[in-house]
Design a protein around this motif. Structure first.
Motif, mmCIF file in Angstrom:
data_model
loop_
_atom_site.group_PDB
_atom_site.id
_atom_site.type_symbol
_atom_site.label_atom_id
_atom_site.label_comp_id
_atom_site.label_asym_id
_atom_site.label_seq_id
_atom_site.Cartn_x
_atom_site.Cartn_y
_atom_site.Cartn_z
ATOM 1 N N ARG A 266 31.609 16.537 40.404
ATOM 2 C CA ARG A 266 30.879 17.806 40.485
ATOM 3 C C ARG A 266 31.144 18.470 41.824
ATOM 4 O O ARG A 266 31.066 17.846 42.881
ATOM 5 C CB ARG A 266 29.364 17.540 40.367
ATOM 6 N N VAL A 267 31.463 19.759 41.798
ATOM 7 C CA VAL A 267 31.652 20.554 43.007
ATOM 8 C C VAL A 267 30.971 21.896 42.790
ATOM 9 O O VAL A 267 31.198 22.559 41.775
ATOM 10 C CB VAL A 267 33.147 20.792 43.327
ATOM 11 N N LYS A 268 30.107 22.274 43.734
ATOM 12 C CA LYS A 268 29.422 23.562 43.661
ATOM 13 C C LYS A 268 29.434 24.202 45.037
ATOM 14 O O LYS A 268 29.344 23.510 46.054
ATOM 15 C CB LYS A 268 27.961 23.391 43.226
ATOM 16 N N GLY A 269 29.513 25.514 45.055
ATOM 17 C CA GLY A 269 29.460 26.192 46.340
ATOM 18 C C GLY A 269 29.151 27.661 46.193
ATOM 19 O O GLY A 269 29.399 28.272 45.151
ATOM 20 N N VAL A 270 28.560 28.222 47.232
ATOM 21 C CA VAL A 270 28.415 29.671 47.380
ATOM 22 C C VAL A 270 29.058 29.989 48.712
ATOM 23 O O VAL A 270 28.554 29.588 49.770
ATOM 24 C CB VAL A 270 26.939 30.111 47.345
ATOM 25 N N MET A 271 30.187 30.711 48.684
ATOM 26 C CA MET A 271 31.041 30.814 49.853
ATOM 27 C C MET A 271 31.394 32.261 50.187
ATOM 28 O O MET A 271 31.684 33.072 49.300
ATOM 29 C CB MET A 271 32.338 30.028 49.614
ATOM 30 N N ASN A 272 31.382 32.561 51.492
ATOM 31 C CA ASN A 272 31.876 33.844 51.978
ATOM 32 C C ASN A 272 33.392 33.758 52.092
ATOM 33 O O ASN A 272 33.917 32.892 52.801
ATOM 34 C CB ASN A 272 31.273 34.163 53.349
ATOM 35 N N THR A 273 34.099 34.631 51.395
ATOM 36 C CA THR A 273 35.562 34.580 51.393
ATOM 37 C C THR A 273 36.135 35.931 51.814
ATOM 38 O O THR A 273 35.414 36.916 51.969
ATOM 39 C CB THR A 273 36.106 34.227 49.995
ATOM 40 N N THR A 274 37.438 35.952 51.940
ATOM 41 C CA THR A 274 38.133 37.194 52.291
ATOM 42 C C THR A 274 38.011 38.242 51.188
ATOM 43 O O THR A 274 38.257 39.431 51.426
ATOM 44 C CB THR A 274 39.622 36.905 52.553
ATOM 45 N N ASN A 275 37.604 37.809 49.987
ATOM 46 C CA ASN A 275 37.420 38.744 48.864
ATOM 47 C C ASN A 275 35.956 39.062 48.598
ATOM 48 O O ASN A 275 35.636 39.769 47.635
ATOM 49 C CB ASN A 275 38.042 38.171 47.586
ATOM 50 N N GLY A 276 35.051 38.513 49.424
ATOM 51 C CA GLY A 276 33.621 38.703 49.214
ATOM 52 C C GLY A 276 32.914 37.369 49.019
ATOM 53 O O GLY A 276 33.507 36.296 49.179
ATOM 54 N N CYS A 277 31.632 37.423 48.660
ATOM 55 C CA CYS A 277 30.844 36.202 48.451
ATOM 56 C C CYS A 277 30.937 35.784 46.983
ATOM 57 O O CYS A 277 30.709 36.598 46.081
ATOM 58 C CB CYS A 277 29.386 36.447 48.836
ATOM 59 N N PHE A 278 31.267 34.507 46.755
ATOM 60 C CA PHE A 278 31.458 34.018 45.391
ATOM 61 C C PHE A 278 30.762 32.669 45.204
ATOM 62 O O PHE A 278 30.688 31.862 46.137
ATOM 63 C CB PHE A 278 32.949 33.842 45.070
ATOM 64 N N ALA A 279 30.277 32.461 43.970
ATOM 65 C CA ALA A 279 29.786 31.148 43.563
ATOM 66 C C ALA A 279 30.940 30.414 42.888
ATOM 67 O O ALA A 279 31.586 30.961 41.988
ATOM 68 C CB ALA A 279 28.614 31.289 42.604
ATOM 69 N N PHE A 280 31.206 29.193 43.350
ATOM 70 C CA PHE A 280 32.259 28.356 42.776
ATOM 71 C C PHE A 280 31.594 27.179 42.064
ATOM 72 O O PHE A 280 30.692 26.536 42.608
ATOM 73 C CB PHE A 280 33.193 27.831 43.861
ATOM 74 N N ASN A 281 32.072 26.890 40.864
ATOM 75 C CA ASN A 281 31.499 25.817 40.073
ATOM 76 C C ASN A 281 32.652 25.045 39.436
ATOM 77 O O ASN A 281 33.426 25.609 38.670
ATOM 78 C CB ASN A 281 30.595 26.416 38.984
ATOM 79 N N VAL A 282 32.777 23.767 39.780
ATOM 80 C CA VAL A 282 33.894 22.962 39.283
ATOM 81 C C VAL A 282 33.354 21.830 38.423
ATOM 82 O O VAL A 282 32.545 21.019 38.879
ATOM 83 C CB VAL A 282 34.740 22.376 40.440
ATOM 84 N N SER A 283 33.782 21.784 37.179
ATOM 85 C CA SER A 283 33.359 20.737 36.253
ATOM 86 C C SER A 283 34.508 20.410 35.317
ATOM 87 O O SER A 283 35.143 21.314 34.770
ATOM 88 C CB SER A 283 32.134 21.202 35.452
ATOM 89 N N ASN A 284 34.797 19.123 35.162
ATOM 90 C CA ASN A 284 35.903 18.674 34.299
ATOM 91 C C ASN A 284 37.219 19.326 34.692
ATOM 92 O O ASN A 284 38.051 19.669 33.840
ATOM 93 C CB ASN A 284 35.592 18.972 32.831
ATOM 94 N N GLY A 285 37.415 19.513 35.997
ATOM 95 C CA GLY A 285 38.663 20.065 36.497
ATOM 96 C C GLY A 285 38.814 21.559 36.326
ATOM 97 O O GLY A 285 39.857 22.128 36.682
ATOM 98 N N VAL A 286 37.794 22.229 35.791
ATOM 99 C CA VAL A 286 37.838 23.675 35.573
ATOM 100 C C VAL A 286 37.015 24.375 36.654
ATOM 101 O O VAL A 286 35.852 24.028 36.878
ATOM 102 C CB VAL A 286 37.294 24.048 34.180
ATOM 103 N N VAL A 287 37.630 25.347 37.336
ATOM 104 C CA VAL A 287 36.947 26.084 38.402
ATOM 105 C C VAL A 287 36.452 27.415 37.841
ATOM 106 O O VAL A 287 37.238 28.220 37.347
ATOM 107 C CB VAL A 287 37.885 26.348 39.595
#
Length: 326
Positions: A266-287
């Motif tokens: 399990r990988v989860k994140g809310v991250m400030n990026t060069t493209n804006g703020c995004f929620a990332f959710n990784v499950s079963n190898g799918v982002v």
């Protein structure tokens, strides 16, 4: 007036937070909903995702909120009830003991304040033929107490997975009051008002032992601190989480590639990026990536797996992507 309350449960990666986000988007205009979120990791991620939808959020990170005599959970529920919401949603951690959560919600302490309605359990149908999950007590307990079972991620399932889900539902005793196969966690909002099963089994949960955070810990960066890291472990799982200051920006493409390569459960994140703020959710190898409207937000990332990962190496890669000096 009693507050209509639902528990939305399910194991790691079944899409609980996504389902709640969908419900918040569909809630009646003018209603104020409250959400109590419990996460296994020390760094709260789900709360950040849900806050973007304008809900009242209370987090209990760092383990099972039902433990330590239920104090963290009871304190958080009381705080939310004092705001007089129109509905309360409780999302226990995917590694938590939902029986104890229900016991607290239906206890004499809250019986005059909470109208406990159907418990909704999410499951990835693919997991119903995987011994790793079928032999996990939390996984089976969460499904056992669910009045309604939602088979999520049907778009990622094979026909055999769907058949397994339908057979499993048919074999349940007592029967579930409703079941449905969906994708992206979307199920009818009307299900929230379904009553609990009168025949729902009461079950004593075995004693369990794992590390717990203090009551609703809040981790804050010091004025001269760019990031901090927190770890947790228990029930055969390990987590590591980071908070990065709002001034830190991650290169979007490099971050996406890094998260795609992490072989954690399990990988989860809310991250400030060069493209804006995004929620990332990784499950079963799918982002999965969803844009957020948060501004001035501290980036948060949590990784959970059944074994310790090279946290130092991962931290170095995150710092490189953000162009942080060691």
């Amino acid at each position: 007036m009693k507050i209509p309350t639902n528990v939305i449960t399910g194991f790691l990666g079944t899409g609980k937070t996504t389902a709640i986000l969908n419900l918040l988007q569909e809630k009646p205009a003018g209603e104020r909903w409250a959400v109590l979120v419990n996460e296994f990791g020390e760094i709260g991620i789900d709360g950040a995702m849900l806050t973007d939808q304008g809900a009242l959020i209370k987090e209990v990170p760092g383990g099972c909120m039902c433990c330590a005599a239920g104090v963290p959970m009871s304190v958080a529920i009381t705080a939310l009830l004092r705001t007089k919401p129109d509905r309360l949603i409780v999302e226990p951690t995917g590694l938590g003991h939902a029986h104890k959560v229900l016991a607290t919600l239906s206890s004499s302490q809250f019986q005059d304040h909470i109208d406990l309605r159907a418990t909704i359990g999410l499951v990835d149908p693919r997991n119903l033929s995987n011994d790793k999950y079928l032999h996990n007590q939390n996984f089976t307990d969460q499904l056992a107490i669910s009045d309604i079972v939602i088979g999520n991620k049907v778009d990622q399932c094979h026909v055999s997975d769907i058949d397994t889900f339908n057979d499993w539902v048919t074999d349940q005793t007592p029967p579930k009051i409703f079941s449905q196969l969906v994708k992206q966690g979307r199920f009818p909002i009307e299900l929230l008002d379904s009553p609990r099963r009168d025949s729902a089994p009461s079950k004593v949960v075995a004693q369990h032992h794992h590390e717990h955070a203090e009551l609703e810990p809040q981790f804050a960066l010091e004025p001269n601190q760019t990031y901090l890291r927190k770890e947790n472990q228990g029930q055969g799982y390990f987590s590591c989480g980071w908070i990065f200051g709002a001034e830190v920006t991650f290169e979007f493409n490099d971050l996406f590639s890094l998260l795609s390569d992490i072989t954690a459960e399990r990988v989860k994140g809310v991250m400030n990026t060069t493209n804006g703020c995004f929620a990332f959710n990784v499950s079963n190898g799918v982002v999965s990536v969803n844009e957020m409207s948060l501004e001035g937000f501290e980036s948060r990332l949590e990784v959970i797996d059944s074994q310790p990962l090279p946290w130092d190496q991962l931290e170095d890669l995150l710092k490189q992507i953000a162009n942080l000096n060691k």
